[in-house]
Design a protein around this motif. Structure first.
Motif, PDB file in Angstrom:
ATOM      1  N   PRO A   1     -32.845 -14.131  -1.510  1.00 16.38           N
ATOM      2  CA  PRO A   1     -32.304 -14.932  -2.612  1.00 16.38           C
ATOM      3  C   PRO A   1     -32.644 -14.355  -3.989  1.00 16.38           C
ATOM      4  N   THR A   2     -31.632 -14.400  -4.885  1.00 19.58           N
ATOM      5  CA  THR A   2     -31.865 -13.973  -6.271  1.00 19.58           C
ATOM      6  C   THR A   2     -31.601 -15.125  -7.244  1.00 19.58           C
ATOM      7  N   ILE A   3     -31.270 -16.287  -6.701  1.00 18.28           N
ATOM      8  CA  ILE A   3     -31.133 -17.535  -7.478  1.00 18.28           C
ATOM      9  C   ILE A   3     -31.494 -18.607  -6.454  1.00 18.28           C
ATOM     10  N   VAL A  19     -32.621 -20.582   4.451  1.00 11.90           N
ATOM     11  CA  VAL A  19     -33.303 -21.087   5.646  1.00 11.90           C
ATOM     12  C   VAL A  19     -32.405 -21.964   6.518  1.00 11.90           C
ATOM     13  N   SER A  20     -31.241 -22.311   6.005  1.00  7.00           N
ATOM     14  CA  SER A  20     -30.461 -23.356   6.675  1.00  7.00           C
ATOM     15  C   SER A  20     -29.722 -22.851   7.920  1.00  7.00           C
ATOM     16  N   MET A  21     -29.233 -23.822   8.675  1.00  6.00           N
ATOM     17  CA  MET A  21     -28.501 -23.551   9.932  1.00  6.00           C
ATOM     18  C   MET A  21     -27.002 -23.470   9.710  1.00  6.00           C
ATOM     19  N   TYR A  34     -28.128 -25.731 -12.534  1.00  5.32           N
ATOM     20  CA  TYR A  34     -27.161 -26.280 -11.577  1.00  5.32           C
ATOM     21  C   TYR A  34     -27.603 -26.000 -10.132  1.00  5.32           C
ATOM     22  N   THR A  35     -27.980 -24.746  -9.873  1.00  3.75           N
ATOM     23  CA  THR A  35     -28.356 -24.395  -8.490  1.00  3.75           C
ATOM     24  C   THR A  35     -29.682 -25.064  -8.120  1.00  3.75           C
ATOM     25  N   ALA A  36     -30.611 -25.129  -9.071  1.00  5.60           N
ATOM     26  CA  ALA A  36     -31.885 -25.804  -8.792  1.00  5.60           C
ATOM     27  C   ALA A  36     -31.656 -27.283  -8.477  1.00  5.60           C
ATOM     28  N   LEU A  66     -24.201  -7.162  -1.892  1.00  5.02           N
ATOM     29  CA  LEU A  66     -24.929  -7.371  -3.150  1.00  5.02           C
ATOM     30  C   LEU A  66     -24.136  -8.271  -4.099  1.00  5.02           C
ATOM     31  N   ASP A  67     -24.862  -9.157  -4.782  1.00  2.00           N
ATOM     32  CA  ASP A  67     -24.252  -9.996  -5.814  1.00  2.00           C
ATOM     33  C   ASP A  67     -23.795  -9.089  -6.972  1.00  2.00           C
ATOM     34  N   PRO A  68     -22.572  -9.326  -7.500  1.00  2.00           N
ATOM     35  CA  PRO A  68     -22.045  -8.440  -8.549  1.00  2.00           C
ATOM     36  C   PRO A  68     -22.914  -8.375  -9.807  1.00  2.00           C
ATOM     37  N   GLY A 121     -27.258 -15.055  -4.307  1.00  2.00           N
ATOM     38  CA  GLY A 121     -27.465 -16.500  -4.195  1.00  2.00           C
ATOM     39  C   GLY A 121     -26.853 -17.053  -2.913  1.00  2.00           C
ATOM     40  N   GLY A 122     -26.596 -18.371  -2.929  1.00  2.00           N
ATOM     41  CA  GLY A 122     -26.019 -19.026  -1.761  1.00  2.00           C
ATOM     42  C   GLY A 122     -24.733 -18.336  -1.319  1.00  2.00           C
ATOM     43  N   SER A 123     -23.937 -17.853  -2.273  1.00  2.00           N
ATOM     44  CA  SER A 123     -22.648 -17.235  -1.908  1.00  2.00           C
ATOM     45  C   SER A 123     -22.870 -15.976  -1.081  1.00  2.00           C
ATOM     46  N   ILE A 124     -23.701 -15.068  -1.568  1.00  2.00           N
ATOM     47  CA  ILE A 124     -23.902 -13.792  -0.849  1.00  2.00           C
ATOM     48  C   ILE A 124     -24.683 -14.033   0.446  1.00  2.00           C
ATOM     49  N   MET A 125     -25.662 -14.936   0.413  1.00  2.00           N
ATOM     50  CA  MET A 125     -26.420 -15.202   1.655  1.00  2.00           C
ATOM     51  C   MET A 125     -25.491 -15.805   2.712  1.00  2.00           C
ATOM     52  N   ASP A 126     -24.582 -16.687   2.284  1.00  2.00           N
ATOM     53  CA  ASP A 126     -23.635 -17.250   3.256  1.00  2.00           C
ATOM     54  C   ASP A 126     -22.687 -16.179   3.781  1.00  2.00           C
ATOM     55  N   TYR A 127     -22.261 -15.263   2.911  1.00  2.00           N
ATOM     56  CA  TYR A 127     -21.428 -14.152   3.408  1.00  2.00           C
ATOM     57  C   TYR A 127     -22.193 -13.359   4.464  1.00  2.00           C
ATOM     58  N   ALA A 148     -35.837 -14.145 -11.972  1.00  2.00           N
ATOM     59  CA  ALA A 148     -36.213 -14.259 -13.394  1.00  2.00           C
ATOM     60  C   ALA A 148     -35.001 -14.147 -14.321  1.00  2.00           C
ATOM     61  N   SER A 149     -33.991 -13.373 -13.925  1.00  2.00           N
ATOM     62  CA  SER A 149     -32.871 -13.105 -14.845  1.00  2.00           C
ATOM     63  C   SER A 149     -31.757 -14.152 -14.794  1.00  2.00           C
ATOM     64  N   VAL A 150     -31.895 -15.174 -13.963  1.00  2.00           N
ATOM     65  CA  VAL A 150     -30.788 -16.148 -13.845  1.00  2.00           C
ATOM     66  C   VAL A 150     -30.655 -16.937 -15.160  1.00  2.00           C
TER      67      VAL A 150
HETATM   68  P1  NAD Z   1     -24.019 -18.223  -6.367  1.00  2.00           P
HETATM   69  O1  NAD Z   1     -24.543 -17.414  -5.253  1.00  2.00           O
HETATM   70  O2  NAD Z   1     -22.582 -18.583  -6.331  1.00  2.00           O
HETATM   71  O3  NAD Z   1     -24.374 -17.495  -7.734  1.00  2.00           O
HETATM   72  C1  NAD Z   1     -24.186 -18.175  -8.987  1.00  2.00           C
HETATM   73  C2  NAD Z   1     -24.149 -17.179 -10.138  1.00  2.00           C
HETATM   74  O4  NAD Z   1     -25.454 -16.635 -10.360  1.00  2.00           O
HETATM   75  C3  NAD Z   1     -23.245 -15.982  -9.873  1.00  2.00           C
HETATM   76  O5  NAD Z   1     -22.532 -15.723 -11.034  1.00  2.00           O
HETATM   77  C4  NAD Z   1     -24.222 -14.846  -9.595  1.00  2.00           C
HETATM   78  O6  NAD Z   1     -23.674 -13.577  -9.910  1.00  2.00           O
HETATM   79  C5  NAD Z   1     -25.370 -15.212 -10.476  1.00  2.00           C
HETATM   80  N1  NAD Z   1     -26.677 -14.672 -10.109  1.00  2.00           N
HETATM   81  C6  NAD Z   1     -27.264 -14.640  -8.879  1.00  2.00           C
HETATM   82  N2  NAD Z   1     -28.508 -14.125  -8.965  1.00  2.00           N
HETATM   83  C7  NAD Z   1     -28.698 -13.800 -10.264  1.00  2.00           C
HETATM   84  C8  NAD Z   1     -29.795 -13.237 -10.988  1.00  2.00           C
HETATM   85  N3  NAD Z   1     -30.986 -12.956 -10.401  1.00  2.00           N
HETATM   86  N4  NAD Z   1     -29.660 -13.043 -12.322  1.00  2.00           N
HETATM   87  C9  NAD Z   1     -28.495 -13.382 -12.949  1.00  2.00           C
HETATM   88  N5  NAD Z   1     -27.446 -13.929 -12.321  1.00  2.00           N
HETATM   89  C10 NAD Z   1     -27.547 -14.139 -10.999  1.00  2.00           C
HETATM   90  O7  NAD Z   1     -24.833 -19.580  -6.562  1.00  2.00           O
HETATM   91  P2  NAD Z   1     -25.630 -20.543  -5.599  1.00  2.00           P
HETATM   92  O8  NAD Z   1     -25.634 -21.838  -6.307  1.00  2.00           O
HETATM   93  O9  NAD Z   1     -26.912 -19.936  -5.184  1.00  2.00           O
HETATM   94  O10 NAD Z   1     -24.717 -20.623  -4.298  1.00  2.00           O
HETATM   95  C11 NAD Z   1     -23.586 -21.462  -4.198  1.00  2.00           C
HETATM   96  C12 NAD Z   1     -22.980 -21.289  -2.827  1.00  2.00           C
HETATM   97  O11 NAD Z   1     -23.932 -21.658  -1.826  1.00  2.00           O
HETATM   98  C13 NAD Z   1     -21.748 -22.151  -2.586  1.00  2.00           C
HETATM   99  O12 NAD Z   1     -20.749 -21.359  -1.989  1.00  2.00           O
HETATM  100  C14 NAD Z   1     -22.227 -23.220  -1.631  1.00  2.00           C
HETATM  101  O13 NAD Z   1     -21.207 -23.699  -0.784  1.00  2.00           O
HETATM  102  C15 NAD Z   1     -23.292 -22.483  -0.869  1.00  2.00           C
HETATM  103  N6  NAD Z   1     -24.317 -23.348  -0.254  1.00  2.00           N
HETATM  104  C16 NAD Z   1     -24.751 -23.015   0.989  1.00  2.00           C
HETATM  105  C17 NAD Z   1     -25.718 -23.767   1.611  1.00  2.00           C
HETATM  106  C18 NAD Z   1     -26.175 -23.390   2.991  1.00  2.00           C
HETATM  107  O14 NAD Z   1     -27.044 -24.060   3.540  1.00  2.00           O
HETATM  108  N7  NAD Z   1     -25.656 -22.357   3.575  1.00  2.00           N
HETATM  109  C19 NAD Z   1     -26.288 -24.882   0.976  1.00  2.00           C
HETATM  110  C20 NAD Z   1     -25.832 -25.196  -0.294  1.00  2.00           C
HETATM  111  C21 NAD Z   1     -24.851 -24.409  -0.915  1.00  2.00           C
END
Ligand code: NAD
Ligand code: ZN
Length: 358
Positions: free
Chosen positions: A138-140, A147-149, A189-191, A40-42, A98-104, A180-182
Motif C-alpha cells: 500500500p502507498t495510501i 488484508v481483505s478477502m 477520503y481514503t483514511a 504500479l500506481d501512475p 492504493g486500493g485500486s492497484i492492490m485490487d488489480y 508520506a506523499s499522499v
Molecule cells: P486509489 O488507489 O484509487 O488512489 C487514490 C489516489 O491516490 C490516486 O490518484 C493515486 O494515484 C494516488 N496515490 C496513491 N498513492 C500515493 C502516494 N503515495 N502519493 C501520492 N499519491 C498517491 O485510492 P484508494 O482509496 O486507496 O482505493 C480506492 C479503491 O479501493 C476503490 O476502487 C475501491 O473500490 C477499492 N476498495 C477495495 C477494498 C477491498 O477490500 N478490496 C476495500 C475498500 C475499497
C-alpha cells in the motif's frame, strides 16, 4: 456453520521495508526464466520509488491507469497481454499503490489460473482455482484492501467484489514511508474509508467480539490521528497504515453497513470514487450513526476538509432509481444494519429521501 476464513499470508512491516522486496521475491524466483509482474500506481511514474523496484530483465512492469475504479475488462486485457508476452505464469503479481492497484493485483493473479472473464467470478466463492502468488504494497492507507478477502471490480453489469478464500494476498509489505506523499484531500477520503468501516462494523447485527476488538483498536488510532489538527506526520502515517490493516481485518469478522450500501449506488451510476463517495454519504447518515457522524465532522473541521454536497442535485429520476436498485442488492449490508426485517425499514422512499440530501 462458520466460514474457515483466510487473511493475508506473510507480513513485512517497518520503515524502508520496501527495500527488502528483492529478498522477498528471491524466495520465489527459483527457475531461471521466472518473472515477476509489477503493477504500479501512475503517481510513481518516474519517481524515486519506481527506481527502487527490484526489476529483473525478464520482469514486466505495468503502470495502470486508475482514473476509473478497477474494471473487469482491464483485468482481462492485462492477463491476456502478459500471457502473450511470456511463457508460463509470473511467480508473483506485485501491486504497488492504493486500493485500486492492490485490487488489480489481487484480481489479475486469480485470472491467470481461472478461465474466461473476471466478470464471471464477481460474487462470493465463484473462483475455482488458486491464483498465482500475490504481493500487495500500500502507498495510501484506509481501504483495508491489503488484508481483505475481496477485490472490488466494476463489470459490465455490476460493481461487486470477487470474494472468497482465494482472494487475499500472499504477501503484504507495510512501509509507512510510502504514504508520506499522499496529498489532501485524498489522504483524508481514503483514511475515512477505514474510519467508516470501523463505525459500520461496530453498529450492526453481524458484529462479533473478534471483529469488534480489531475495529476498536483501529478506531482508536483513527481518533488519535484525525481528532488532532496536525494529522499528517510520519508517526501518524504509521498509525494510519496500521489502522487500515486492523480495520480491513476486522471486516472479515463483521460487515460494512448503510454508508457502503448507498455509496456503491453513487459509484455505479455517477462513477464517484469509493473514498470521497463514502464521505459524501456518511455525512448524511446521522440517523444510522449519530455519534460517528458527529465525530467525523469534527475530524473534517480539524483537518480543513470540505465534503462536496449536492452531488445528486442534477440527477434524473431514472438515475436516482438506478442508485436505489444497486443499493438494495446489498442485502448482507442492510441485514447487518437493520436485522432480518430490514426490507420493512429500508424502503425505496427512504433511500430516495437520503439520496436527495447528498
Ligand atoms: P486509489 O488507489 O484509487 O488512489 C487514490 C489516489 O491516490 C490516486 O490518484 C493515486 O494515484 C494516488 N496515490 C496513491 N498513492 C500515493 C502516494 N503515495 N502519493 C501520492 N499519491 C498517491 O485510492 P484508494 O482509496 O486507496 O482505493 C480506492 C479503491 O479501493 C476503490 O476502487 C475501491 O473500490 C477499492 N476498495 C477495495 C477494498 C477491498 O477490500 N478490496 C476495500 C475498500 C475499497
Ligand atoms: Zn470501504
Amino acid at each position: 456453520m462458520f466460514r474457515n476464513l483466510k487473511a493475508v499470508g506473510r507480513i513485512l512491516y517497518g520503515r524502508n521495508s520496501f527495500d527488502q522486496l528483492e529478498d522477498v521475491l528471491a524466495e520465489l524466483r527459483i527457475e531461471k526464466d521466472s518473472y515477476v509482474l509489477f503493477l504500479l500506481d501512475p503517481y510513481f511514474e518516474g519517481k524515486d520509488l519506481m527506481k527502487r523496484i527490484p526489476l529483473h530483465t525478464q520482469d514486466i512492469l505495468k503502470i495502470i491507469d486508475i482514473t476509473d475504479e478497477p474494471k473487469t475488462k482491464t483485468v482481462d486485457a492485462i492477463v491476456a497481454e502478459v500471457k502473450s508476452l511470456r511463457n508460463g505464469l509470473p511467480v508473483s503479481v506485485v501491486g504497488i499503490g492504493g486500493g485500486s492497484i492492490m485490487d488489480y493485483a489481487k484480481a489479475i493473479r486469480l485470472m491467470f489460473t481461472n478461465d474466461g472473464s473476471s466478470a464471471l467470478y464477481q460474487g462470493l466463492d465463484f473462483i475455482k482455482n488458486k491464483g498465482v502468488h500475490c504481493t500487495v504494497i500500500p502507498t495510501i492507507s484506509g481501504t483495508g484492501a491489503e488484508v481483505s478477502m475481496t477485490t472490488v471490480l466494476s463489470g459490465p453489469e455490476k460493481k461487486l467484489g470477487i470474494k472468497g478464500n482465494f482472494t487475499p494476498a500472499d504477501q503484504l509489505v507495510m512501509d509507512p514511508d510510502l504514504i508520506a506523499s499522499v496529498p489532501e484531500p485524498h489522504r483524508f477520503y481514503t483514511a475515512m474509508d477505514c474510519y467508516i468501516h470501523n463505525i459500520e462494523a461496530a453498529n450492526g447485527h453481524r458484529k462479533t467480539i473478534m471483529g469488534d476488538s480489531l475495529g476498536t483498536e483501529s478506531l482508536r488510532l483513527c481518533r488519535e490521528i484525525f481528532l488532532s489538527t496536525d494529522s499528517h506526520t510520519p508517526e501518524n502515517d504509521e498509525k494510519l497504515m496500521v489502522a487500515s490493516f486492523l480495520g480491513g481485518l476486522s471486516l472479515t469478522y463483521s460487515e460494512v453497513g448503510a454508508c457502503h450500501a448507498i455509496s456503491y449506488g453513487l459509484a455505479t451510476v455517477l462513477g464517484i470514487h469509493h473514498g470521497i463517495g463514502n464521505c459524501v454519504v456518511f455525512n448524511q447518515l446521522e440517523e444510522f450513526y449519530p455519534e460517528g457522524v458527529k465525530e467525523f465532522r469534527e475530524m473534517m473541521k480539524n483537518n480543513n476538509i470540505v465534503i462536496p454536497t449536492g452531488v445528486t442535485a442534477n440527477c434524473t429520476q431514472e438515475e436516482i432509481e438506478k442508485m436505489i436498485d444497486v443499493t438494495l442488492t446489498l442485502v448482507f449490508m442492510w441485514a447487518h444494519v437493520c436485522g432480518p426485517d430490514w426490507e420493512t425499514i429500508i424502503t425505496r422512499e427512504k433511500l430516495r429521501g437520503l439520496l436527495q440530501k447528498m
